[in-house]
Design a protein around this motif. Structure first.
Motif, PDB file in Angstrom:
ATOM      1  N   VAL A 133       0.882  -0.707   0.677  1.00  0.00           N
ATOM      2  CA  VAL A 133       0.420  -0.008   0.119  1.00  0.00           C
ATOM      3  C   VAL A 133       0.924   1.414   0.177  1.00  0.00           C
ATOM      4  CG1 VAL A 133      -1.936   1.437   1.069  1.00  0.00           C
ATOM      5  CG2 VAL A 133      -1.907  -1.548   0.876  1.00  0.00           C
ATOM      6  N   HIS A 134       0.395   1.662  -0.707  1.00  0.00           N
ATOM      7  CA  HIS A 134       1.398   3.224  -1.244  1.00  0.00           C
ATOM      8  C   HIS A 134       1.860   3.691   0.523  1.00  0.00           C
ATOM      9  CE1 HIS A 134       4.736   2.991  -4.441  1.00  0.00           C
ATOM     10  NE2 HIS A 134       3.890   1.834  -5.007  1.00  0.00           N
ATOM     11  N   ARG A 135       2.161   5.184   0.094  1.00  0.00           N
ATOM     12  CA  ARG A 135       1.753   6.123   1.125  1.00  0.00           C
ATOM     13  C   ARG A 135       1.088   7.179   0.524  1.00  0.00           C
ATOM     14  NH1 ARG A 135       6.983   8.853   4.507  1.00  0.00           N
ATOM     15  NH2 ARG A 135       8.399   6.401   4.092  1.00  0.00           N
ATOM     16  N   PHE A 141      -5.291   5.679  -4.592  1.00  0.00           N
ATOM     17  CA  PHE A 141      -6.197   4.074  -5.017  1.00  0.00           C
ATOM     18  C   PHE A 141      -4.560   3.270  -4.595  1.00  0.00           C
ATOM     19  CE2 PHE A 141     -10.744   3.975  -5.034  1.00  0.00           C
ATOM     20  CZ  PHE A 141     -11.129   4.415  -3.521  1.00  0.00           C
ATOM     21  N   ASP A 142      -2.908   3.749  -4.862  1.00  0.00           N
ATOM     22  CA  ASP A 142      -2.211   2.719  -4.997  1.00  0.00           C
ATOM     23  C   ASP A 142      -1.926   1.542  -4.326  1.00  0.00           C
ATOM     24  OD1 ASP A 142      -0.129   2.340  -6.882  1.00  0.00           O
ATOM     25  OD2 ASP A 142       1.137   4.039  -6.906  1.00  0.00           O
ATOM     26  N   VAL A 143      -2.373   0.955  -4.528  1.00  0.00           N
ATOM     27  CA  VAL A 143      -1.752  -0.527  -4.206  1.00  0.00           C
ATOM     28  C   VAL A 143      -1.582  -1.440  -4.972  1.00  0.00           C
ATOM     29  CG1 VAL A 143      -3.173  -2.803  -2.214  1.00  0.00           C
ATOM     30  CG2 VAL A 143      -4.159   0.165  -2.070  1.00  0.00           C
ATOM     31  N   THR A 263       3.153   9.012 -11.328  1.00  0.00           N
ATOM     32  CA  THR A 263       1.763   8.359 -11.006  1.00  0.00           C
ATOM     33  C   THR A 263       2.619   6.994 -11.860  1.00  0.00           C
ATOM     34  OG1 THR A 263       0.615   9.200 -12.570  1.00  0.00           O
ATOM     35  CG2 THR A 263       0.680  10.182 -10.459  1.00  0.00           C
ATOM     36  N   GLY A 264       1.076   5.888 -10.951  1.00  0.00           N
ATOM     37  CA  GLY A 264       1.008   4.560 -11.132  1.00  0.00           C
ATOM     38  C   GLY A 264       2.517   3.519 -11.824  1.00  0.00           C
ATOM     39  N   GLN A 265       2.385   2.908 -12.544  1.00  0.00           N
ATOM     40  CA  GLN A 265       3.675   1.777 -12.673  1.00  0.00           C
ATOM     41  C   GLN A 265       4.633   2.242 -12.282  1.00  0.00           C
ATOM     42  OE1 GLN A 265       2.860  -0.938 -16.317  1.00  0.00           O
ATOM     43  NE2 GLN A 265       2.327  -2.094 -14.452  1.00  0.00           N
TER      44      GLN A 265
HETATM   45 MN    MN Z   1       1.333   0.838  -8.067  1.00  0.00          MN
END
Ligand code: MN
Ligand code: PSU
Length: 315
Positions: A133-135, A141-143, A263-265
């Motif tokens: 789980v990202h800070r 929603f970045d998990v 962001t993202g990947q």
């Molecule tokens: Mn991610």
């Protein structure tokens, strides 16, 4: 290349032979090669880690997708190719169909490596750190899909815990919700990759390969569960970077992430790269040490689990 029961998955003959005989095999991921470490340390690390797995009595199987074929076990040439060629996609599980359909090359994350390992019957996997789980995940929603995969795919993942680029407490909460067993090898503290501690206790503790193998046996063979297992293996004390020291570097890296709007990947590779740059390579030395340690522990575990399963075969 030996074919496998699954089209588009190719298993190296040595690995296929070990699996056919119930001999110990350890899966290794490839995102750490293409996106987790710079060249040439990445290819040196990958080669050395395969040697450590062998020295501990198991067969290594580095996993990646090359030109649309999922490879379980890489030849030295394939390994070198992956470490040096440009345009390698970082691939989580949901990227596998696209890589196969388009004939592309991808380095597999923990999630995708687990899935391919499970497809061919590999039960033990060594890596550096798992995603989580990202800070700021409450907003982004970045998990990591690594957590999803751990909840549905029966592979034991030996890591050095969770890097504090992530929210460690929330990652442990999520793993609990997902029903993933989490054990720390030989410590009462949950480790945070560069450090043996994280300020959080070990959800559960076991000591050494035989106890860990009993846990794998209990999960899959005695209880019939289908989850993965997260085994956190603290970095050796001599190689540790104190939490407050690395913490300052990670805070700066997180600020840069925000400032640059990544962001993202790309989030995890960006943070990993910035931490290496900002510690002038010291973190890379620690990273190498913990990966070696995890490879040895995973190989010992694969050997112990293979022995346990053989001993418990129905007559
Ligand atoms: Mn991610
Ligand atoms: N953490 C590390 N080193 C790594 C990774 C994570 O300390 O190399 C890689 C692993 O392949 C992991 C992936 O599965 O990053 C997680 O990416 P994401 O957060 O995008 O799911």
């Amino acid at each position: 290349m030996t074919s496998s029961p699954i089209p588009s998955v190719s298993v190296l003959p040595e690995v296929a032979d070990a699996l056919a005989h119930g001999a110990p095999v350890v899966a290794l991921e490839s995102t750490i090669i293409s996106h987790g470490m710079p060249f040439p340390q990445n290819v040196e690390m990958a080669t050395e880690v395969e040697g450590i797995v062998r020295a501990h009595g198991a067969v290594p199987a580095t996993i990646a997708v090359l030109d649309g074929v999922c490879q379980v076990g890489l030849t030295p040439e394939q390994l070198h190719h992956l470490a040096t060629v440009g345009g390698v996609f970082k691939a989580t599980t949901r990227d596998l169909p696209w890589l196969v359909a388009s004939g592309s090359t991808g380095a597999t994350t923990v999630a995708a490596t687990m899935r391919l390992a499970a497809l061919v019957g590999i039960r033990v996997f060594a890596t550096g750190g798992i995603g989580g789980v990202h800070r700021g995940a409450a907003h982004t929603f970045d998990v990591s899909a690594d957590l999803t995969e751990l909840s549905i795919t029966p592979v034991a993942v030996v890591s050095a815990g969770v890097k504090s680029i992530l929210d460690i407490a929330l990652t442990l909460e999520r793993l609990e919700t997902l029903g993933v067993p989490v054990v720390v090898n030989g410590s009462d503290d949950f480790p945070s990759f560069y450090s043996r501690t994280s300020g959080l206790p070990a959800p559960r503790r076991l000591d050494g390969a035989d106890q860990l193998a009993a846990m794998l046996h209990a999960t899959w063979d005695q209880l019939g569960l289908h989850t993965g297992i997260s085994i956190a293996n603290p970095i050796p004390a001599a190689d540790e970077i104190p939490a407050d020291e690395i913490g300052a570097v990670i805070t700066e890296a997180l600020h840069e992430l925000d400032a640059q709007g990544v962001t993202g990947q790309d989030v995890t590779p960006f943070l990993l790269r910035r931490v290496v740059d900002r510690t002038e390579g010291r973190s890379l030395v620690a990273n190498l040490a913990l990966v070696r340690n995890n490879a040895a522990t995973a190989a010992d575990l694969a050997v112990a689990y293979s022995r346990l399963r053989r001993a418990n075969l129905p007559a």
